[in-house]
Design a protein around this motif. Sequence first.
Motif, PDB file in Angstrom:
ATOM      1  N   ASP A  55     -18.922 -33.115  38.269  1.00 54.51           N
ATOM      2  CA  ASP A  55     -19.125 -33.942  37.074  1.00 54.51           C
ATOM      3  C   ASP A  55     -19.347 -33.080  35.833  1.00 54.51           C
ATOM      4  O   ASP A  55     -18.793 -33.357  34.766  1.00 54.51           O
ATOM      5  N   VAL A  56     -20.153 -32.032  35.981  1.00 55.21           N
ATOM      6  CA  VAL A  56     -20.426 -31.142  34.850  1.00 55.21           C
ATOM      7  C   VAL A  56     -19.139 -30.496  34.366  1.00 55.21           C
ATOM      8  O   VAL A  56     -18.871 -30.431  33.161  1.00 55.21           O
ATOM      9  N   PHE A  57     -18.303 -30.011  35.300  1.00 54.65           N
ATOM     10  CA  PHE A  57     -17.034 -29.388  34.911  1.00 54.65           C
ATOM     11  C   PHE A  57     -16.128 -30.388  34.199  1.00 54.65           C
ATOM     12  O   PHE A  57     -15.487 -30.064  33.196  1.00 54.65           O
ATOM     13  N   GLU A  58     -16.066 -31.619  34.701  1.00 58.31           N
ATOM     14  CA  GLU A  58     -15.220 -32.634  34.084  1.00 58.31           C
ATOM     15  C   GLU A  58     -15.725 -32.997  32.694  1.00 58.31           C
ATOM     16  O   GLU A  58     -14.933 -33.164  31.757  1.00 58.31           O
ATOM     17  N   ILE A  59     -17.039 -33.116  32.544  1.00 59.40           N
ATOM     18  CA  ILE A  59     -17.606 -33.432  31.223  1.00 59.40           C
ATOM     19  C   ILE A  59     -17.334 -32.293  30.250  1.00 59.40           C
ATOM     20  O   ILE A  59     -16.951 -32.518  29.093  1.00 59.40           O
ATOM     21  N   ARG A  60     -17.513 -31.056  30.708  1.00 61.28           N
ATOM     22  CA  ARG A  60     -17.264 -29.894  29.846  1.00 61.28           C
ATOM     23  C   ARG A  60     -15.803 -29.853  29.404  1.00 61.28           C
ATOM     24  O   ARG A  60     -15.501 -29.639  28.234  1.00 61.28           O
ATOM     25  N   ASP A  61     -14.883 -30.099  30.347  1.00 59.01           N
ATOM     26  CA  ASP A  61     -13.458 -30.091  30.003  1.00 59.01           C
ATOM     27  C   ASP A  61     -13.120 -31.216  29.028  1.00 59.01           C
ATOM     28  O   ASP A  61     -12.342 -31.019  28.092  1.00 59.01           O
TER      29      ASP A  61
END
Length: 67
Positions: free
Chosen positions: A50-56
Amino acid sequence: MDERLSKTEIGKDAVQEIVTAGASAVGEVTSIITTAVKDVANAIGGFATDVFEIRDSARRAAQQPDE
């Protein structure tokens, strides 16, 4: 025929039951801990995704020109 158990045999049987019960308890606790570790790892992995998707998504949004 007298088939009474000796004190030694009764003691041996008691120790055997204690060891068997202990092994069973250790097995149950090990299974609980293994499942808990697996569940925690899955939860952390899901959070990281989730963190990676939000950052992207934030990075892509920042790169879009203002309209």
